[in-house]
Write a protein that holds these residues in place. Structure first.
Motif, PDB file in Angstrom:
ATOM      1  N   ASP A  53       0.844  -1.203   0.000  1.00  0.00           N
ATOM      2  CA  ASP A  53       0.000   0.000   0.000  1.00  0.00           C
ATOM      3  C   ASP A  53       0.880   1.254   0.000  1.00  0.00           C
ATOM      4  OD1 ASP A  53      -2.163  -1.696   0.116  1.00  0.00           O
ATOM      5  OD2 ASP A  53      -2.539  -1.399   2.253  1.00  0.00           O
ATOM      6  N   ALA A  54       1.969   1.204   0.776  1.00  0.00           N
ATOM      7  CA  ALA A  54       2.904   2.340   0.824  1.00  0.00           C
ATOM      8  C   ALA A  54       3.544   2.555  -0.546  1.00  0.00           C
ATOM      9  CB  ALA A  54       3.978   2.103   1.877  1.00  0.00           C
ATOM     10  N   LEU A  55       3.939   1.461  -1.197  1.00  0.00           N
ATOM     11  CA  LEU A  55       4.557   1.556  -2.523  1.00  0.00           C
ATOM     12  C   LEU A  55       3.579   2.159  -3.540  1.00  0.00           C
ATOM     13  CD1 LEU A  55       6.760   0.951  -4.613  1.00  0.00           C
ATOM     14  CD2 LEU A  55       5.956  -1.414  -4.694  1.00  0.00           C
ATOM     15  N   THR A  56       2.302   1.883  -3.356  1.00  0.00           N
ATOM     16  CA  THR A  56       1.285   2.411  -4.262  1.00  0.00           C
ATOM     17  C   THR A  56       1.190   3.932  -4.179  1.00  0.00           C
ATOM     18  OG1 THR A  56       0.060   0.360  -3.950  1.00  0.00           O
ATOM     19  CG2 THR A  56      -1.142   2.147  -4.954  1.00  0.00           C
ATOM     20  N   VAL A  57       1.347   4.484  -2.978  1.00  0.00           N
ATOM     21  CA  VAL A  57       1.193   5.945  -2.825  1.00  0.00           C
ATOM     22  C   VAL A  57       2.515   6.710  -2.912  1.00  0.00           C
ATOM     23  CG1 VAL A  57      -0.881   5.635  -1.416  1.00  0.00           C
ATOM     24  CG2 VAL A  57       1.318   6.024  -0.281  1.00  0.00           C
ATOM     25  N   ALA A  58       3.654   6.012  -2.789  1.00  0.00           N
ATOM     26  CA  ALA A  58       4.957   6.706  -2.855  1.00  0.00           C
ATOM     27  C   ALA A  58       5.153   7.284  -4.261  1.00  0.00           C
ATOM     28  CB  ALA A  58       6.086   5.728  -2.540  1.00  0.00           C
ATOM     29  N   PRO A  59       5.587   8.554  -4.381  1.00  0.00           N
ATOM     30  CA  PRO A  59       5.847   9.104  -5.722  1.00  0.00           C
ATOM     31  C   PRO A  59       6.937   8.277  -6.419  1.00  0.00           C
ATOM     32  CG  PRO A  59       5.941  10.824  -4.041  1.00  0.00           C
ATOM     33  CD  PRO A  59       5.890   9.513  -3.317  1.00  0.00           C
ATOM     34  N   LEU A  60       6.720   7.960  -7.677  1.00  0.00           N
ATOM     35  CA  LEU A  60       7.658   7.079  -8.388  1.00  0.00           C
ATOM     36  C   LEU A  60       9.084   7.623  -8.358  1.00  0.00           C
ATOM     37  CD1 LEU A  60       7.844   4.417  -9.899  1.00  0.00           C
ATOM     38  CD2 LEU A  60       7.367   5.646 -12.027  1.00  0.00           C
ATOM     39  N   GLU A  61       9.240   8.967  -8.357  1.00  0.00           N
ATOM     40  CA  GLU A  61      10.594   9.541  -8.388  1.00  0.00           C
ATOM     41  C   GLU A  61      11.314   9.441  -7.035  1.00  0.00           C
ATOM     42  OE1 GLU A  61       7.761  12.993  -7.665  1.00  0.00           O
ATOM     43  OE2 GLU A  61       7.817  11.193  -8.927  1.00  0.00           O
ATOM     44  N   LEU A  62      10.636   8.895  -6.009  1.00  0.00           N
ATOM     45  CA  LEU A  62      11.274   8.723  -4.693  1.00  0.00           C
ATOM     46  C   LEU A  62      11.416   7.245  -4.310  1.00  0.00           C
ATOM     47  CD1 LEU A  62       9.517  11.564  -2.627  1.00  0.00           C
ATOM     48  CD2 LEU A  62      11.858  11.554  -3.515  1.00  0.00           C
ATOM     49  N   VAL A  63      11.217   6.349  -5.276  1.00  0.00           N
ATOM     50  CA  VAL A  63      11.251   4.907  -4.984  1.00  0.00           C
ATOM     51  C   VAL A  63      12.595   4.298  -5.404  1.00  0.00           C
ATOM     52  CG1 VAL A  63      10.231   2.675  -5.613  1.00  0.00           C
ATOM     53  CG2 VAL A  63       8.745   4.628  -5.118  1.00  0.00           C
ATOM     54  N   LEU A  64      13.190   3.514  -4.494  1.00  0.00           N
ATOM     55  CA  LEU A  64      14.417   2.763  -4.782  1.00  0.00           C
ATOM     56  C   LEU A  64      14.150   1.282  -4.512  1.00  0.00           C
ATOM     57  CD1 LEU A  64      17.068   4.952  -2.853  1.00  0.00           C
ATOM     58  CD2 LEU A  64      16.200   5.298  -5.170  1.00  0.00           C
ATOM     59  N   VAL A  65      15.070   0.435  -4.984  1.00  0.00           N
ATOM     60  CA  VAL A  65      14.986  -1.003  -4.697  1.00  0.00           C
ATOM     61  C   VAL A  65      16.315  -1.443  -4.097  1.00  0.00           C
ATOM     62  CG1 VAL A  65      15.771  -1.785  -6.991  1.00  0.00           C
ATOM     63  CG2 VAL A  65      14.303  -3.275  -5.603  1.00  0.00           C
ATOM     64  N   GLU A  66      16.255  -2.404  -3.172  1.00  0.00           N
ATOM     65  CA  GLU A  66      17.474  -2.893  -2.500  1.00  0.00           C
ATOM     66  C   GLU A  66      17.296  -4.359  -2.145  1.00  0.00           C
ATOM     67  OE1 GLU A  66      17.327  -2.434   2.069  1.00  0.00           O
ATOM     68  OE2 GLU A  66      16.804  -0.442   1.320  1.00  0.00           O
ATOM     69  N   THR A  67      18.415  -4.999  -1.807  1.00  0.00           N
ATOM     70  CA  THR A  67      18.320  -6.371  -1.289  1.00  0.00           C
ATOM     71  C   THR A  67      18.428  -6.420   0.237  1.00  0.00           C
ATOM     72  OG1 THR A  67      20.704  -6.697  -1.567  1.00  0.00           O
ATOM     73  CG2 THR A  67      19.264  -7.474  -3.358  1.00  0.00           C
ATOM     74  N   ASP A  68      19.272  -5.563   0.833  1.00  0.00           N
ATOM     75  CA  ASP A  68      19.687  -5.726   2.232  1.00  0.00           C
ATOM     76  C   ASP A  68      20.304  -7.115   2.413  1.00  0.00           C
ATOM     77  OD1 ASP A  68      20.193  -4.876   4.833  1.00  0.00           O
ATOM     78  OD2 ASP A  68      18.234  -5.480   5.603  1.00  0.00           O
ATOM     79  N   ALA A  69      20.863  -7.647   1.324  1.00  0.00           N
ATOM     80  CA  ALA A  69      21.454  -8.987   1.343  1.00  0.00           C
ATOM     81  C   ALA A  69      22.596  -9.044   2.362  1.00  0.00           C
ATOM     82  CB  ALA A  69      21.972  -9.332  -0.047  1.00  0.00           C
ATOM     83  N   PRO A  70      22.720 -10.169   3.049  1.00  0.00           N
ATOM     84  CA  PRO A  70      22.101 -11.484   2.815  1.00  0.00           C
ATOM     85  C   PRO A  70      20.709 -11.674   3.428  1.00  0.00           C
ATOM     86  CG  PRO A  70      23.603 -11.636   4.665  1.00  0.00           C
ATOM     87  CD  PRO A  70      23.677 -10.202   4.159  1.00  0.00           C
ATOM     88  N   PHE A  71      20.097 -10.606   3.911  1.00  0.00           N
ATOM     89  CA  PHE A  71      18.799 -10.713   4.579  1.00  0.00           C
ATOM     90  C   PHE A  71      17.648 -10.483   3.593  1.00  0.00           C
ATOM     91  CE2 PHE A  71      22.040  -8.630   7.255  1.00  0.00           C
ATOM     92  CZ  PHE A  71      22.304  -9.690   8.106  1.00  0.00           C
ATOM     93  N   LEU A  72      16.413 -10.736   4.060  1.00  0.00           N
ATOM     94  CA  LEU A  72      15.173 -10.329   3.366  1.00  0.00           C
ATOM     95  C   LEU A  72      15.075 -10.823   1.926  1.00  0.00           C
ATOM     96  CD1 LEU A  72      14.890  -6.659   4.686  1.00  0.00           C
ATOM     97  CD2 LEU A  72      13.605  -8.658   5.455  1.00  0.00           C
ATOM     98  N   THR A  73      15.408 -12.085   1.705  1.00  0.00           N
ATOM     99  CA  THR A  73      15.313 -12.667   0.362  1.00  0.00           C
ATOM    100  C   THR A  73      13.859 -12.653  -0.106  1.00  0.00           C
ATOM    101  OG1 THR A  73      17.101 -14.099   1.086  1.00  0.00           O
ATOM    102  CG2 THR A  73      16.060 -14.652  -1.009  1.00  0.00           C
TER     103      THR A  73
END
Length: 289
Positions: free
Chosen positions: A223-243
């Motif tokens: 739901d948060a991703l739906t309302v976040a402005p696209l120009e403020l969205v990033l993607v990450e792994t936090d690897a080796p966690f959160l697969t």
């Protein structure tokens, strides 16, 4: 090796290259070269390597200096600050059991982060913030003092601020407002709801989504991703966690970014190329590379 511990397979490569905005290569199996090559083979061509303590922050700065597609973030993790001040008798962190060094030891550690933050390959100060999940009330003062110091260091050096916020949303937002957030502030592994996403958007904070956005019980994150402005969205792994699902519980690494990115594109109702283009631009802007 059981199937549970086996690295997940390589996903279909992205057509538009992107960056992993938050990873811990020093906690992953295999060499840095292998990890970067595997990531690049599926279109993840840049990574932000994040330090959580002095040793990890030095390593991040050295690794970023050695590889042009690695950028460093340096900091004392919110759980590290109380350990420096009060000690860590259980040896929970990678340093093993430690005596507390009081406020003077925290000042010394912060001075080293300040020194590292001045280096060119270091693009950010983080991950810093507050963590009320692992640190009880006795550690909160040290966490807060450390967080405020990191904000000041990031602003003085003109670097991005990378925030770790676990079960501490209101206090993190309050301290950022009190101190005045750096120009570029990233909520790593964004964990707030849609309402908080609107607050972050109004302040111009980046929201970086990790593999947990794919988890069955993570509807508030979607739901948060739906309302976040696209120009403020990033993607990450936090690897080796959160697969990301369907590989939850197995080792994570930057090459799995496409799995999370595709899930994010689906949540937004846009095609993966449009998602990747936005994320690629946003990450370069957030970390100024």
């Amino acid at each position: 090796m059981s199937a549970k511990q086996a690295p997940p397979p390589l996903p279909e490569p992205l057509r538009v290259p992107v960056a992993d905005a938050h990873t811990h290569l020093d906690m992953q199996d295999g060499t840095v070269e292998d990890g970067l090559a595997k990531a690049a083979s599926v279109g993840v061509t840049t990574v932000v390597q994040v330090g959580c303590d002095l040793k990890g922050s030095r390593w991040a700065a050295e690794t970023a200096a050695a590889y042009e597609n690695v950028h460093a973030a340096v900091a004392l993790h919110p759980n590290e600050a109380p350990r420096i001040v009060h000690g860590d008798p259980d040896g929970w962190s990678r340093q093993g059991a430690r005596e507390g060094g009081g406020d003077a030891a925290l000042d010394d550690a912060l001075a080293e982060i300040d020194r590292l933050a001045a280096l060119a390959p270091v693009r950010a100060v983080g991950e810093t913030g507050l963590d009320y999940f692992r640190t009880g009330p006795e550690g909160m003062a040290a966490q807060e003092r450390s967080f405020r110091a990191h904000i000041e260091i990031a602003k003085r050096h003109g670097k991005a601020l990378v925030i770790h916020d676990r079960e501490a949303h209101a206090d993190v937002l309050r301290i950022l407002a009190e101190e005045g957030a750096p120009e570029r502030t990233v909520f790593h592994c964004y964990s707030g709801d849609a309402e908080m996403a609107e607050v972050c958007a109004a302040a111009g904070y980046y929201m970086s989504f990790a593999g947990n956005v794919t988890f069955k019980n993570a509807q508030p994150l979607r739901d948060a991703l739906t309302v976040a402005p696209l120009e403020l969205v990033l993607v990450e792994t936090d690897a080796p966690f959160l697969t990301p699902a369907p590989y939850r519980g197995r080792p994570n690494a930057p090459y799995l970014i496409p799995v999370t990115l595709r899930a994010m594109a689906e949540v937004r109702g846009i095609d993966e190329d449009a998602m990747a283009e936005a994320i690629s631009r946003n990450t370069a802007r957030a970390f100024e590379y």
